[in-house]
Design a protein around this motif. Structure first.
Motif: not given
Length: 67
Positions: A7-15, A17-31
């Protein structure tokens, strides 16, 4: 999928704002499903009378397509 790399920096900022903490990791389907649910809850928590839901849906649409 690594959201931090996909995701772009703008998209990460939107996340954030929505309360989603974005980490530098591989996310599972459940996550990823959990993130998607949190975004949808954030959007639906706004007013439909003044068009907030439609505006937010348009803002987050590109992000939701990644899921």
């Amino acid at each position: 999928m690594n959201l931090k790399k996909e995701l772009s920096n703008n998209e990460i900022g939107l996340l954030t704002k929505a309360g989603v903490n974005v980490e530098d990791k591989e996310y599972t389907k459940e996550e990823l499903k959990k993130c998607e649910f949190e975004i949808e809850e954030f959007i639906l928590s706004h007013s439909s009378k003044n068009g907030d839901i439609d505006k937010l849906h348009n803002e987050y649409n590109a992000i939701l397509q990644h899921f």
